[in-house]
Design a protein around this motif. Structure first.
Motif, PDB file in Angstrom:
ATOM      1  N   UNK A  16       0.862  -1.185   0.000  1.00 18.36           N
ATOM      2  CA  UNK A  16       0.000   0.000   0.000  1.00 18.36           C
ATOM      3  C   UNK A  16       0.897   1.233   0.000  1.00 18.36           C
ATOM      4  N   UNK A  17       0.655   2.138  -0.959  1.00 18.53           N
ATOM      5  CA  UNK A  17       1.459   3.363  -1.005  1.00 18.53           C
ATOM      6  C   UNK A  17       0.547   4.543  -0.712  1.00 18.53           C
ATOM      7  N   UNK A  18       0.974   5.346   0.240  1.00 13.50           N
ATOM      8  CA  UNK A  18       0.214   6.553   0.577  1.00 13.50           C
ATOM      9  C   UNK A  18       0.990   7.730  -0.011  1.00 13.50           C
ATOM     10  N   UNK A  19       0.329   8.533  -0.850  1.00  7.89           N
ATOM     11  CA  UNK A  19       1.060   9.590  -1.553  1.00  7.89           C
ATOM     12  C   UNK A  19       0.284  10.899  -1.501  1.00  7.89           C
ATOM     13  N   UNK A  20       1.029  11.998  -1.378  1.00 10.49           N
ATOM     14  CA  UNK A  20       0.364  13.314  -1.393  1.00 10.49           C
ATOM     15  C   UNK A  20      -0.105  13.629  -2.818  1.00 10.49           C
ATOM     16  N   UNK A  21       0.642  13.153  -3.812  1.00 12.52           N
ATOM     17  CA  UNK A  21       0.213  13.329  -5.215  1.00 12.52           C
ATOM     18  C   UNK A  21       0.551  12.057  -5.970  1.00 12.52           C
ATOM     19  N   UNK A  22      -0.278  11.763  -6.976  1.00  5.65           N
ATOM     20  CA  UNK A  22      -0.057  10.553  -7.777  1.00  5.65           C
ATOM     21  C   UNK A  22       0.007  10.965  -9.239  1.00  5.65           C
ATOM     22  N   UNK A  23       0.998  10.435  -9.953  1.00  2.16           N
ATOM     23  CA  UNK A  23       1.049  10.659 -11.406  1.00  2.16           C
ATOM     24  C   UNK A  23       0.774   9.329 -12.096  1.00  2.16           C
ATOM     25  N   UNK A  24      -0.274   9.312 -12.906  1.00  2.00           N
ATOM     26  CA  UNK A  24      -0.607   8.103 -13.663  1.00  2.00           C
ATOM     27  C   UNK A  24       0.130   8.188 -15.002  1.00  2.00           C
ATOM     28  N   UNK A  25       1.080   7.273 -15.205  1.00  2.00           N
ATOM     29  CA  UNK A  25       1.887   7.290 -16.442  1.00  2.00           C
ATOM     30  C   UNK A  25       1.987   5.865 -16.966  1.00  2.00           C
ATOM     31  N   UNK A  26       0.824   5.217 -17.034  1.00  2.00           N
ATOM     32  CA  UNK A  26       0.822   3.778 -17.340  1.00  2.00           C
ATOM     33  C   UNK A  26       0.795   3.491 -18.838  1.00  2.00           C
ATOM     34  N   UNK A  27       0.798   4.529 -19.669  1.00  2.00           N
ATOM     35  CA  UNK A  27       0.950   4.316 -21.105  1.00  2.00           C
ATOM     36  C   UNK A  27      -0.205   3.565 -21.748  1.00  2.00           C
ATOM     37  N   UNK A  28       0.060   3.119 -22.958  1.00  2.00           N
ATOM     38  CA  UNK A  28      -0.940   2.359 -23.714  1.00  2.00           C
ATOM     39  C   UNK A  28      -0.218   1.176 -24.320  1.00  2.00           C
ATOM     40  N   UNK A  29      -0.977   0.143 -24.558  1.00  2.00           N
ATOM     41  CA  UNK A  29      -0.358  -1.017 -25.191  1.00  2.00           C
ATOM     42  C   UNK A  29      -0.808  -1.099 -26.630  1.00  2.00           C
TER      43      UNK A  29
END
Ligand code: FAD
Length: 517
Positions: free
Chosen positions: A303-316
Motif C-alpha cells: 500500500x502506497x500513501x502519496x500526497x500526489x499521484x502521477x498516472x503514467x501507465x501508457x498504452x499497449x
C-alpha cells in the motif's frame, strides 16, 4: 560477444583512486555463476576468460579492458564465471562506488553503459546462459514469464517439458547457480535475482509515479531533483514501450538515434542519481483518492500513501499474435510511419496492417515515398472502417488493398523481414510491416475513479474540469504520456509531460491553482 573498447589511462587512474588494487593467480575465479555480488573489475595487466555455466569460454579480456555487464549495475545475480588465464593485476571497484562515479564522469559512464548494454544483448543470444524455464506453450503462466524475461532482456533458455514435473506447479524457473522456483510470480523471480527494490507493506511518499516509461522517468528525474520524495513503480520493466524500441530516431539530442534500452537505462540511472526510488515489478491494482493523501494498492498487498499521484501507465499497442514478432520490432516492423521509416522503406515492398484511418494515412504516406504498399485488413470492405477520401487516396497512390487478410507467420533473419504468410496460406514478399491495430490504455485498474474518454484514456485539464493542464478529475492525481486522452504518442512528448506534471504537483501541494499557462 562484442569486443569492448579499452579504458584510457586517465580512466584507469580515476578508478584506482576509488577502488582497490588487487592481484590474482592463473586459475583463480573472480566471480562465478549465481554470485549475488561482484565488483567492477578493470584489468591493469593480465587476462581473464569469461565462461558460460557449462564451462565453455565465451570471450577473453586483457589489459585495460573491464569485466561485467548490466547485472553489475542492477545488482542481479551473475550469469557467467570469470577465471584468470594470465597473472592478473586489477582494480576492483565496489558497485555503489562505481555508480557514484558514473553519475559524475560522463565519458566513463558512456563507455561502461554502452558496453554493458551491448554485452547483455549478446548474452541473450548465447545458449544455456541465464535462467532456465520449463513449461509448455499452452501454459499461460509460462508464456507470461517468458514475456517478462524478454521485456527485461534477461537471458534464458526455454524447454517445453521435463520428466516428472507436476503440471500445476509450472513454470519451473531455474535461477543461475541458484534454487528452482515452482510457479513463481514475476516479482518473486525478479527479487530472487536481486533485481528491483523491496517495498515495505506500507510506504509514504510525496509523489507516487505509476509507470516507468518515458513519462514516469521524466517525472522521477524532475520530481526527485526538485525536492519531492518520489517513488516510481512499474508492473513490468523500467523503460516502458520506449525501452522496447530498437532505435529511436526522433529524440532530441541524438542525431544518430539511440536504442530504447540505452535511452531508458540512462534515464533510470539519472533518476536514481537524484534519489528517486524505482521499484518493479509492482502492478498498481487500485487507486483510493483521499483529501490530501491518496492510497494506491499494489499486487502482493503493498500500500502506497502519496500526497500526489502521477498516472503514467501508457498504452499497449495491439500486437500481431505471431511468433518471433519482437525480433523484428523496431527493425522492420513498426507501429508508426514517420519520415525515418519512410526513408528506410524507399522502394521496398511494404505491408500496412489495419483498417482504420491511421493505417490508411500511413499507407498513403509510404506510397508517396516510393514504397510498394499493400494494405491488409480483416473485414470484407474497407469502407466499413476507413474514410472515403482516404480510400480514394489509396487508389490514387497505387496502394493494393487486400480484404479479409490476416498474417499468420513472419519470415526473415536478424530482424529483417523477407516475407509474411497469410492465414489462407499465401506467402507475400514483404520487407517492412507497419501495424495499426489500435492501442488500448492501461487504465482498467482505475475503474471509474478518474474520468476517462470513450476509449479509456484519462481526461485531464479542462476536459476533466480542472485548471491544471495535466490534472485528472481527482485533485492531486495527474496523468502524463500515452495514457492521457489527446496526448501525442511520442517519447519526447511523454518525457515533457512527465516533467511538466511535477510543476503542477508542486502547485497543487502548495495549494495554489495555476491557470495552466
Ligand atoms: C516498438 C515501438 C517503437 C517506438 N518508437 C518510437 C520512436 O521511434 N519515437 C517516438 O517518439 N516514439 C516511439 N514509440 C512510442 C513511444 O515509445 C511512446 O509514446 C512512449 O513510450 C510513451 O511513454 P509513456 O511513459 O507514456 O508510456 P509507456 O512507455 O507505455 O510506459 C508505461 C509503463 O507503465 C507500466 N504500467 C502499465 N500499467 C501499470 C500498472 N497498473 N501498474 C504499474 N505499472 C504499469 C507499463 O509496464 C509501462 O512500463 C514507439 C513505441 C513502440 C511500441
Amino acid at each position: 560477444m562484442p569486443a569492448s573498447p579499452p579504458l584510457s589511462d586517465s580512466q584507469l587512474k580515476a578508478l584506482a583512486e576509488l577502488g582497490e588494487e588487487r592481484s590474482a593467480d592463473v586459475g583463480e575465479t573472480l566471480f562465478r555463476v549465481g554470485d549475488q555480488r561482484y565488483p567492477f573489475i578493470a584489468i591493469v595487466e593480465g587476462e581473464v576468460a569469461i565462461l558460460d555455466p557449462g564451462g565453455h569460454e565465451i570471450v577473453r579480456h586483457g589489459k585495460s579492458k573491464f569485466l561485467g555487464e548490466l547485472s553489475l549495475l542492477s545488482g542481479q545475480a551473475v550469469f557467467l564465471t570469470a577465471v584468470v588465464t594470465q597473472p592478473l593485476r586489477y582494480i576492483a571497484v565496489d558497485r555503489d562506488v562505481l555508480r557514484a562515479l558514473l553519475y559524475e564522469d560522463g565519458p566513463l559512464s558512456d563507455l561502461v553503459l554502452s558496453t554493458f548494454i551491448a554485452r547483455r544483448e549478446a548474452l541473450q543470444r548465447v545458449q544455456d546462459v541465464g535462467l532456465e524455464i520449463v513449461g509448455p506453450r499452452s501454459s499461460q503462466a509460462t508464456m507470461r514469464m517468458l514475456d517478462y524475461l524478454r521485456m527485461n532482456r534477461l537471458p534464458f533458455t526455454w524447454h517445453e517439458t521435463e520428466d516428472g514435473l507436476d503440471p500445476s506447479s509450472l513454470p519451473l524457473v531455474r535461477l543461475p547457480g541458484g534454487p528452482d522456483l515452482l510457479a513463481p510470480s514475476t516479482g518473486q523471480v525478479s527479487r530472487a535475482l536481486g533485481i528491483g527494490r523491496e517495498l515495505g507493506p506500507r510506504e509514504e511518499v510525496d509523489l507516487l509515479v505509476v509507470g516507468a516509461g518515458p513519462a514516469g522517468l521524466g517525472a522521477a528525474v524532475y520530481g526527485a531533483s526538485e525536492g519531492l520524495d518520489t517513488l516510481v513503480i512499474d508492473a513490468t520493466v523500467l523503460g516502458g514501450q520506449a525501452g522496447s524500441s530498437r532505435r529511436i530516431e526522433n529524440y532530441l539530442g541524438f542525431p544518430a538515434g539511440i536504442s530504447g534500452t540505452e535511452l531508458t537505462s540512462r534515464a533510470a540511472t539519472q533518476a536514481r542519481k537524484f534519489d528517486a526510488r524505482l521499484a518493479s515489478p509492482f502492478r498498481a491494482e487500485a487507486l483510493e483518492p483521499g483529501g490530501d493523501r491518496h492510497i494506491v494498492r499494489l499486487e502482493e498487498e503493498h500500500e502506497i500513501v502519496a500526497r500526489a499521484v502521477l498516472l503514467a501507465t501508457g498504452a499497449q499497442y495491439r500486437r500481431l499474435p505471431v511468433a518471433d514478432l519482437s525480433e523484428y520490432e523496431g527493425v522492420s516492423v513498426f507501429y508508426a510511419a514517420g519520415p525515418p521509416e519512410a526513408q528506410a522503406c524507399g522502394a521496398a515492398r511494404v505491408a500496412v496492417v489495419g483498417g482504420g484511418n491511421s493505417a490508411g494515412q500511413a499507407a498513403v504516406w509510404l506510397a508517396r515515398g516510393g514504397a510498394l504498399v499493400t494494405l491488409l485488413h480483416r473485414r470484407a470492405d474497407l469502407r466499413e472502417t476507413m474514410s472515403d477520401y482516404l480510400i480514394r487516396e489509396l487508389e490514387r497512390h497505387g496502394v493494393a488493398v487486400r480484404d479479409r487478410s490476416e498474417i499468420s507467420q513472419l519470415h526473415g533473419a536478424d530482424g529483417q523481414l523477407e516475407a509474411v504468410t497469410l492465414t489462407d496460406g499465401e506467402r507475400l514478399p514483404v520487407s517492412f510491416l507497419f501495424l495499426f491495430l489500435g492501442a488500448s490504455p492501461c487504465t482498467e485498474w482505475l475503474g471509474d475513479v478518474v474520468a476517462r474518454d470513450d476509449d479509456g484514456f484519462i481526461l485531464t485539464g479542462a476536459a476533466a474540469s480542472t485548471d491544471l493542464l495535466l490534472e485528472t478529475s481527482v485533485p492531486g492525481v495527474f496523468a502524463a504520456g500515452d495514457v492521457r486522452s489527446g496526448s501525442t504518442k511520442r517519447c519526447a512528448t511523454a518525457v515533457g509531460e512527465g516533467a511538466m506534471a511535477v510543476q503542477l504537483v508542486h502547485a497543487r501541494l502548495a495549494g495554489a491553482v495555476l491557470s495552466g499557462k
